[in-house]
Write a protein that holds these residues in place. Structure first.
Motif, PDB file in Angstrom:
ATOM      1  N   GLY A 107       0.819  -1.213   0.000  1.00  0.00           N
ATOM      2  CA  GLY A 107       0.000   0.000   0.000  1.00  0.00           C
ATOM      3  C   GLY A 107       0.849   1.258   0.000  1.00  0.00           C
ATOM      4  N   ILE A 108       1.901   1.246   0.823  1.00  0.00           N
ATOM      5  CA  ILE A 108       2.798   2.410   0.887  1.00  0.00           C
ATOM      6  C   ILE A 108       3.429   2.644  -0.492  1.00  0.00           C
ATOM      7  N   VAL A 141       0.966   4.132  -3.094  1.00  0.00           N
ATOM      8  CA  VAL A 141       0.705   5.562  -2.932  1.00  0.00           C
ATOM      9  C   VAL A 141       1.922   6.375  -3.347  1.00  0.00           C
ATOM     10  N   ILE A 162      -2.048   5.141  -7.633  1.00  0.00           N
ATOM     11  CA  ILE A 162      -3.443   5.195  -7.198  1.00  0.00           C
ATOM     12  C   ILE A 162      -4.091   6.511  -7.649  1.00  0.00           C
ATOM     13  N   PHE A 201      -8.416   0.024  -2.540  1.00  0.00           N
ATOM     14  CA  PHE A 201      -8.162  -0.031  -1.097  1.00  0.00           C
ATOM     15  C   PHE A 201      -7.212   1.089  -0.674  1.00  0.00           C
ATOM     16  N   ALA A 202      -6.211   1.368  -1.509  1.00  0.00           N
ATOM     17  CA  ALA A 202      -5.231   2.402  -1.170  1.00  0.00           C
ATOM     18  C   ALA A 202      -5.855   3.800  -1.216  1.00  0.00           C
ATOM     19  N   GLN A 203      -6.769   4.020  -2.169  1.00  0.00           N
ATOM     20  CA  GLN A 203      -7.429   5.333  -2.229  1.00  0.00           C
ATOM     21  C   GLN A 203      -8.259   5.568  -0.969  1.00  0.00           C
ATOM     22  N   GLY A 230      -7.732   4.252   1.984  1.00  0.00           N
ATOM     23  CA  GLY A 230      -6.785   4.514   3.070  1.00  0.00           C
ATOM     24  C   GLY A 230      -6.165   5.895   2.987  1.00  0.00           C
ATOM     25  N   SER A 231      -6.058   6.428   1.766  1.00  0.00           N
ATOM     26  CA  SER A 231      -5.457   7.750   1.573  1.00  0.00           C
ATOM     27  C   SER A 231      -6.418   8.880   1.909  1.00  0.00           C
ATOM     28  N   GLY A 232      -7.603   8.525   2.361  1.00  0.00           N
ATOM     29  CA  GLY A 232      -8.533   9.550   2.792  1.00  0.00           C
ATOM     30  C   GLY A 232      -9.598   9.912   1.770  1.00  0.00           C
ATOM     31  N   PHE A 233      -9.574   9.265   0.600  1.00  0.00           N
ATOM     32  CA  PHE A 233     -10.644   9.514  -0.380  1.00  0.00           C
ATOM     33  C   PHE A 233     -11.790   8.562  -0.042  1.00  0.00           C
ATOM     34  N   THR A 234     -12.480   8.881   1.066  1.00  0.00           N
ATOM     35  CA  THR A 234     -13.422   7.921   1.645  1.00  0.00           C
ATOM     36  C   THR A 234     -14.597   7.613   0.721  1.00  0.00           C
TER      37      THR A 234
END
Lengths: 136, 189
Positions: free
Chosen positions: A14-15, A18, A23, A103-105, A107-111
Protein backbone atom coordinates in the motif's frame (compact mmCIF):
# COMPACT_ATOMS: atom_id res chain seq x y z
CA UNK A 1 -1.40 -14.69 14.35
CA UNK A 2 -0.17 -16.32 11.16
CA UNK A 3 -1.91 -13.65 9.09
CA UNK A 4 0.00 -10.69 10.52
CA UNK A 5 2.82 -11.17 8.01
CA UNK A 6 0.30 -10.70 5.21
CA UNK A 7 -1.03 -7.57 6.88
CA UNK A 8 2.51 -6.18 6.97
CA UNK A 9 3.24 -7.17 3.37
CA UNK A 10 -0.04 -5.49 2.40
CA UNK A 11 1.02 -2.34 4.26
CA UNK A 12 4.31 -2.32 2.39
CA UNK A 13 2.44 -2.80 -0.89
CA UNK A 14 0.00 0.00 0.00
CA UNK A 15 2.80 2.41 0.89
CA UNK A 16 4.54 1.71 -2.44
CA UNK A 17 1.30 2.12 -4.43
CA UNK A 18 0.70 5.56 -2.93
CA UNK A 19 4.32 6.71 -3.21
CA UNK A 20 4.40 5.57 -6.85
CA UNK A 21 1.21 7.61 -7.41
CA UNK A 22 -0.29 4.66 -9.27
CA UNK A 23 -3.44 5.20 -7.20
CA UNK A 24 -3.85 8.59 -8.85
CA UNK A 25 -6.80 8.95 -11.19
CA UNK A 26 -4.70 11.55 -13.04
CA UNK A 27 -1.82 9.11 -13.58
CA UNK A 28 -4.21 6.57 -15.12
CA UNK A 29 -5.59 9.22 -17.49
CA UNK A 30 -2.05 10.24 -18.41
CA UNK A 31 -1.11 6.61 -19.08
CA UNK A 32 -4.06 5.89 -21.34
CA UNK A 33 -3.50 9.18 -23.17
CA UNK A 34 0.12 8.09 -23.76
CA UNK A 35 1.35 11.33 -22.23
CA UNK A 36 3.72 9.88 -19.65
CA UNK A 37 6.09 6.96 -19.28
CA UNK A 38 5.60 6.78 -15.50
CA UNK A 39 2.92 4.05 -15.29
CA UNK A 40 4.54 1.97 -18.01
CA UNK A 41 7.83 2.24 -16.17
CA UNK A 42 6.25 1.16 -12.88
CA UNK A 43 4.37 -1.81 -14.34
CA UNK A 44 7.20 -2.85 -16.67
CA UNK A 45 9.90 -2.78 -14.02
CA UNK A 46 7.56 -4.52 -11.54
CA UNK A 47 7.01 -7.38 -13.99
CA UNK A 48 10.74 -7.57 -14.75
CA UNK A 49 11.73 -7.67 -11.07
CA UNK A 50 9.02 -10.18 -10.20
CA UNK A 51 10.20 -12.37 -13.08
CA UNK A 52 13.79 -12.29 -11.84
CA UNK A 53 12.62 -13.10 -8.31
CA UNK A 54 10.56 -16.08 -9.45
CA UNK A 55 13.44 -17.29 -11.63
CA UNK A 56 15.83 -17.05 -8.69
CA UNK A 57 13.44 -19.02 -6.45
CA UNK A 58 13.19 -21.74 -9.11
CA UNK A 59 16.92 -21.92 -9.85
CA UNK A 60 17.86 -22.02 -6.18
CA UNK A 61 15.04 -24.41 -5.32
CA UNK A 62 13.99 -22.20 -2.40
CA UNK A 63 10.98 -23.24 -0.38
CA UNK A 64 8.51 -21.15 1.57
CA UNK A 65 9.26 -20.41 5.24
CA UNK A 66 7.08 -23.33 6.29
CA UNK A 67 9.13 -25.64 4.06
CA UNK A 68 6.58 -26.10 1.27
CA UNK A 69 7.57 -26.31 -2.35
CA UNK A 70 6.52 -23.07 -4.03
CA UNK A 71 3.51 -23.52 -6.28
CA UNK A 72 2.72 -21.22 -9.18
CA UNK A 73 -0.99 -20.49 -9.47
CA UNK A 74 -2.20 -21.52 -12.94
CA UNK A 75 -4.02 -18.97 -15.07
CA UNK A 76 -5.98 -21.07 -17.58
CA UNK A 77 -7.14 -19.32 -20.74
CA UNK A 78 -10.85 -18.52 -21.05
CA UNK A 79 -12.80 -16.08 -23.22
CA UNK A 80 -13.22 -14.21 -19.94
CA UNK A 81 -9.59 -13.09 -20.18
CA UNK A 82 -10.66 -11.12 -23.26
CA UNK A 83 -14.24 -10.03 -22.50
CA UNK A 84 -13.74 -9.57 -18.77
CA UNK A 85 -10.40 -7.94 -19.47
CA UNK A 86 -12.00 -5.34 -21.75
CA UNK A 87 -14.76 -4.68 -19.22
CA UNK A 88 -12.25 -4.22 -16.42
CA UNK A 89 -10.21 -1.87 -18.64
CA UNK A 90 -13.27 0.34 -19.17
CA UNK A 91 -13.82 0.49 -15.41
CA UNK A 92 -10.14 1.07 -14.64
CA UNK A 93 -10.13 4.21 -16.81
CA UNK A 94 -13.29 5.55 -15.14
CA UNK A 95 -12.35 4.93 -11.51
CA UNK A 96 -8.63 5.51 -12.00
CA UNK A 97 -8.13 2.45 -9.84
CA UNK A 98 -7.69 -1.26 -10.25
CA UNK A 99 -8.66 -3.28 -7.16
CA UNK A 100 -5.44 -2.68 -5.18
CA UNK A 101 -5.58 1.09 -5.57
CA UNK A 102 -9.26 1.08 -4.57
CA UNK A 103 -8.16 -0.03 -1.10
CA UNK A 104 -5.23 2.40 -1.17
CA UNK A 105 -7.43 5.33 -2.23
CA UNK A 106 -9.77 4.66 0.70
CA UNK A 107 -6.79 4.51 3.07
CA UNK A 108 -5.46 7.75 1.57
CA UNK A 109 -8.53 9.55 2.79
CA UNK A 110 -10.64 9.51 -0.38
CA UNK A 111 -13.42 7.92 1.64
CA UNK A 112 -16.01 8.25 -1.12
CA UNK A 113 -14.15 5.44 -2.91
CA UNK A 114 -15.89 3.15 -0.38
CA UNK A 115 -18.85 3.49 -2.76
CA UNK A 116 -16.65 2.34 -5.67
CA UNK A 117 -15.49 -0.57 -3.52
CA UNK A 118 -19.06 -1.63 -2.63
CA UNK A 119 -20.03 -1.40 -6.28
CA UNK A 120 -17.02 -3.56 -7.20
CA UNK A 121 -18.18 -6.15 -4.66
CA UNK A 122 -21.62 -5.98 -6.29
CA UNK A 123 -20.04 -6.45 -9.72
CA UNK A 124 -18.17 -9.52 -8.49
CA UNK A 125 -21.39 -10.88 -7.00
CA UNK A 126 -23.35 -10.37 -10.22
CA UNK A 127 -20.58 -12.17 -12.12
CA UNK A 128 -20.80 -15.07 -9.67
CA UNK A 129 -24.57 -15.19 -10.03
CA UNK A 130 -24.62 -15.15 -13.87
CA UNK A 131 -21.30 -16.88 -14.51
CA UNK A 132 -22.83 -19.95 -16.18
CA UNK A 133 -24.72 -17.81 -18.70
CA UNK A 134 -21.58 -16.02 -19.88
CA UNK A 135 -19.17 -17.24 -22.58
CA UNK A 136 -15.97 -18.70 -21.16
CA UNK B 1 12.93 11.81 5.27
CA UNK B 2 12.79 13.86 2.10
CA UNK B 3 12.76 10.64 0.09
CA UNK B 4 9.84 9.28 2.11
CA UNK B 5 7.83 12.45 1.61
CA UNK B 6 8.34 12.97 -2.09
CA UNK B 7 6.77 10.68 -4.71
CA UNK B 8 8.99 7.82 -5.82
CA UNK B 9 10.22 7.53 -9.42
CA UNK B 10 9.09 4.52 -11.43
CA UNK B 11 12.48 2.80 -11.23
CA UNK B 12 12.23 2.73 -7.44
CA UNK B 13 8.53 1.95 -7.02
CA UNK B 14 8.23 -0.60 -9.86
CA UNK B 15 10.95 -2.99 -8.64
CA UNK B 16 9.61 -2.72 -5.07
CA UNK B 17 6.13 -3.70 -6.30
CA UNK B 18 7.69 -6.57 -8.26
CA UNK B 19 9.55 -7.84 -5.19
CA UNK B 20 6.21 -8.42 -3.47
CA UNK B 21 5.68 -11.43 -5.79
CA UNK B 22 8.68 -13.50 -4.59
CA UNK B 23 8.14 -12.14 -1.06
CA UNK B 24 4.59 -13.56 -0.88
CA UNK B 25 5.86 -16.85 -2.33
CA UNK B 26 8.56 -17.14 0.30
CA UNK B 27 6.60 -16.04 3.37
CA UNK B 28 3.47 -18.02 2.64
CA UNK B 29 3.49 -19.76 -0.75
CA UNK B 30 0.91 -17.22 -1.92
CA UNK B 31 0.15 -15.78 -5.33
CA UNK B 32 -0.12 -11.99 -5.55
CA UNK B 33 -3.68 -11.13 -6.55
CA UNK B 34 -6.02 -8.52 -5.20
CA UNK B 35 -9.34 -8.82 -7.02
CA UNK B 36 -9.86 -12.26 -5.40
CA UNK B 37 -10.47 -10.39 -2.16
CA UNK B 38 -13.75 -9.12 -3.64
CA UNK B 39 -14.85 -12.71 -4.24
CA UNK B 40 -13.90 -13.69 -0.68
CA UNK B 41 -15.93 -10.76 0.64
CA UNK B 42 -18.94 -12.00 -1.36
CA UNK B 43 -18.39 -15.55 -0.07
CA UNK B 44 -18.15 -14.29 3.50
CA UNK B 45 -20.98 -11.76 3.52
CA UNK B 46 -23.46 -12.39 0.69
CA UNK B 47 -22.94 -15.93 -0.65
CA UNK B 48 -26.66 -16.51 -1.34
CA UNK B 49 -26.96 -19.98 -2.77
CA UNK B 50 -24.52 -19.22 -5.56
CA UNK B 51 -22.05 -22.08 -6.23
CA UNK B 52 -19.28 -19.59 -7.15
CA UNK B 53 -19.34 -18.33 -3.56
CA UNK B 54 -19.63 -21.72 -1.83
CA UNK B 55 -16.10 -22.42 -0.67
CA UNK B 56 -14.14 -22.07 2.52
CA UNK B 57 -13.16 -18.40 2.20
CA UNK B 58 -11.48 -18.57 5.61
CA UNK B 59 -8.72 -20.61 3.97
CA UNK B 60 -8.07 -17.58 1.76
CA UNK B 61 -8.33 -15.05 4.57
CA UNK B 62 -4.65 -14.08 4.14
CA UNK B 63 -5.85 -12.15 1.09
CA UNK B 64 -8.24 -10.06 3.20
CA UNK B 65 -5.44 -9.26 5.65
CA UNK B 66 -3.31 -8.26 2.68
CA UNK B 67 -5.87 -5.81 1.26
CA UNK B 68 -6.56 -4.48 4.77
CA UNK B 69 -2.83 -3.85 4.94
CA UNK B 70 -2.95 -1.92 1.65
CA UNK B 71 -5.52 0.50 3.09
CA UNK B 72 -3.52 0.78 6.32
CA UNK B 73 -0.26 1.38 4.43
CA UNK B 74 -1.93 4.13 2.42
CA UNK B 75 -3.20 5.70 5.67
CA UNK B 76 0.35 5.64 7.06
CA UNK B 77 1.55 7.60 4.02
CA UNK B 78 -1.28 10.07 4.50
CA UNK B 79 -0.46 10.57 8.19
CA UNK B 80 3.33 10.62 8.09
CA UNK B 81 4.80 10.89 4.60
CA UNK B 82 2.34 13.11 2.79
CA UNK B 83 3.91 15.99 0.90
CA UNK B 84 0.66 17.63 -0.13
CA UNK B 85 2.02 18.46 -3.56
CA UNK B 86 -0.06 18.00 -6.72
CA UNK B 87 0.89 15.14 -9.05
CA UNK B 88 3.59 16.20 -11.51
CA UNK B 89 1.50 15.59 -14.61
CA UNK B 90 2.19 16.23 -18.26
CA UNK B 91 0.77 19.74 -18.94
CA UNK B 92 -0.98 18.29 -22.00
CA UNK B 93 -2.94 15.93 -19.74
CA UNK B 94 -3.92 18.80 -17.44
CA UNK B 95 -5.03 20.94 -20.37
CA UNK B 96 -7.10 18.12 -21.87
CA UNK B 97 -8.76 17.28 -18.55
CA UNK B 98 -9.47 20.95 -17.87
CA UNK B 99 -11.15 21.20 -21.26
CA UNK B 100 -13.32 18.26 -20.18
CA UNK B 101 -14.38 20.00 -16.98
CA UNK B 102 -11.92 18.83 -14.30
CA UNK B 103 -11.11 21.77 -12.02
CA UNK B 104 -9.06 20.50 -9.09
CA UNK B 105 -5.56 19.13 -9.63
CA UNK B 106 -4.04 19.50 -6.17
CA UNK B 107 -4.46 15.92 -4.92
CA UNK B 108 -4.05 12.34 -6.22
CA UNK B 109 -7.64 12.34 -7.47
CA UNK B 110 -9.70 15.30 -8.66
CA UNK B 111 -11.48 16.63 -5.58
CA UNK B 112 -14.32 18.08 -7.61
CA UNK B 113 -15.25 14.56 -8.79
CA UNK B 114 -14.23 12.33 -5.89
CA UNK B 115 -16.30 13.79 -3.07
CA UNK B 116 -19.34 12.58 -1.13
CA UNK B 117 -21.48 15.38 -2.55
CA UNK B 118 -21.43 13.59 -5.90
CA UNK B 119 -22.57 10.18 -4.66
CA UNK B 120 -26.24 10.63 -5.50
CA UNK B 121 -25.61 12.50 -8.77
CA UNK B 122 -25.02 11.34 -12.33
CA UNK B 123 -21.32 12.06 -11.75
CA UNK B 124 -21.29 9.59 -8.86
CA UNK B 125 -23.28 7.10 -10.88
CA UNK B 126 -20.52 7.14 -13.50
CA UNK B 127 -17.31 7.45 -11.47
CA UNK B 128 -18.21 5.33 -8.42
CA UNK B 129 -21.16 3.06 -9.19
CA UNK B 130 -20.60 2.22 -12.87
CA UNK B 131 -16.81 2.34 -12.69
CA UNK B 132 -16.67 0.19 -9.56
CA UNK B 133 -19.16 -2.31 -10.98
CA UNK B 134 -17.13 -2.72 -14.19
CA UNK B 135 -13.96 -3.23 -12.16
CA UNK B 136 -15.55 -5.89 -9.92
CA UNK B 137 -17.40 -7.68 -12.72
CA UNK B 138 -14.58 -7.45 -15.24
CA UNK B 139 -11.75 -8.59 -12.96
CA UNK B 140 -13.66 -11.66 -11.82
CA UNK B 141 -14.75 -12.50 -15.36
CA UNK B 142 -11.12 -12.09 -16.48
CA UNK B 143 -9.99 -14.14 -13.46
CA UNK B 144 -7.62 -11.47 -12.22
CA UNK B 145 -6.58 -7.85 -12.31
CA UNK B 146 -3.43 -5.79 -12.77
CA UNK B 147 -1.72 -7.55 -9.86
CA UNK B 148 -2.82 -11.13 -10.52
CA UNK B 149 -2.50 -11.07 -14.32
CA UNK B 150 -0.26 -8.17 -15.37
CA UNK B 151 2.34 -8.63 -12.63
CA UNK B 152 2.09 -12.14 -11.18
CA UNK B 153 0.76 -13.86 -14.30
CA UNK B 154 3.20 -12.35 -16.77
CA UNK B 155 6.11 -12.74 -14.34
CA UNK B 156 5.31 -16.46 -14.10
CA UNK B 157 5.24 -16.59 -17.93
CA UNK B 158 1.56 -17.43 -18.39
CA UNK B 159 0.31 -16.27 -21.78
CA UNK B 160 -3.40 -15.96 -20.79
CA UNK B 161 -2.29 -13.21 -18.38
CA UNK B 162 -0.64 -11.36 -21.26
CA UNK B 163 -3.87 -11.65 -23.27
CA UNK B 164 -5.84 -10.32 -20.28
CA UNK B 165 -3.39 -7.43 -19.82
CA UNK B 166 -3.64 -6.43 -23.49
CA UNK B 167 -7.43 -6.38 -23.07
CA UNK B 168 -7.20 -4.30 -19.87
CA UNK B 169 -5.16 -1.76 -21.80
CA UNK B 170 -7.49 -1.85 -24.83
CA UNK B 171 -10.53 -1.21 -22.62
CA UNK B 172 -8.71 1.60 -20.83
CA UNK B 173 -7.60 3.26 -24.07
CA UNK B 174 -11.13 3.11 -25.49
CA UNK B 175 -12.71 4.55 -22.36
CA UNK B 176 -10.12 7.30 -21.80
CA UNK B 177 -9.89 8.50 -25.39
CA UNK B 178 -13.27 7.83 -26.96
CA UNK B 179 -15.97 7.52 -24.28
CA UNK B 180 -14.99 9.30 -21.07
CA UNK B 181 -14.27 12.74 -22.64
CA UNK B 182 -17.88 12.91 -23.91
CA UNK B 183 -19.33 11.79 -20.60
CA UNK B 184 -17.17 14.24 -18.68
CA UNK B 185 -18.09 17.19 -20.86
CA UNK B 186 -21.74 16.31 -20.44
CA UNK B 187 -21.49 15.85 -16.65
CA UNK B 188 -18.91 18.41 -15.61
CA UNK B 189 -19.27 21.37 -17.95
Amino acid sequence: MKNLKFLFTGMLFGIILVKAEVISWFRIQEMFRLESFHMYGVIGSAVFTAMLGVLLIRKMGWRSVSGEEIVVQKKPFTKGNIIGGLIFGLGWAITGACPGPIFAQIGSGFTVVIVTFLSAVAGTWVYGKWKDHLPH
Amino acid sequence: MNFLKSPWPWYVAGPLIGLCVPLLMLIGNKALGISSSLRHICAACIPGKIPFFQYDWKKESWNLWFVGGIALGAAIVLLFFHNGQPVDLNPATIAALRANGVQEFDELTPGDIFNWGNVASETGLLFFITGGFLVGFGTRYANGCTSGHSIYGIATLQWPSLVATICFMAGGFAMTNYILPHLMRWLLL
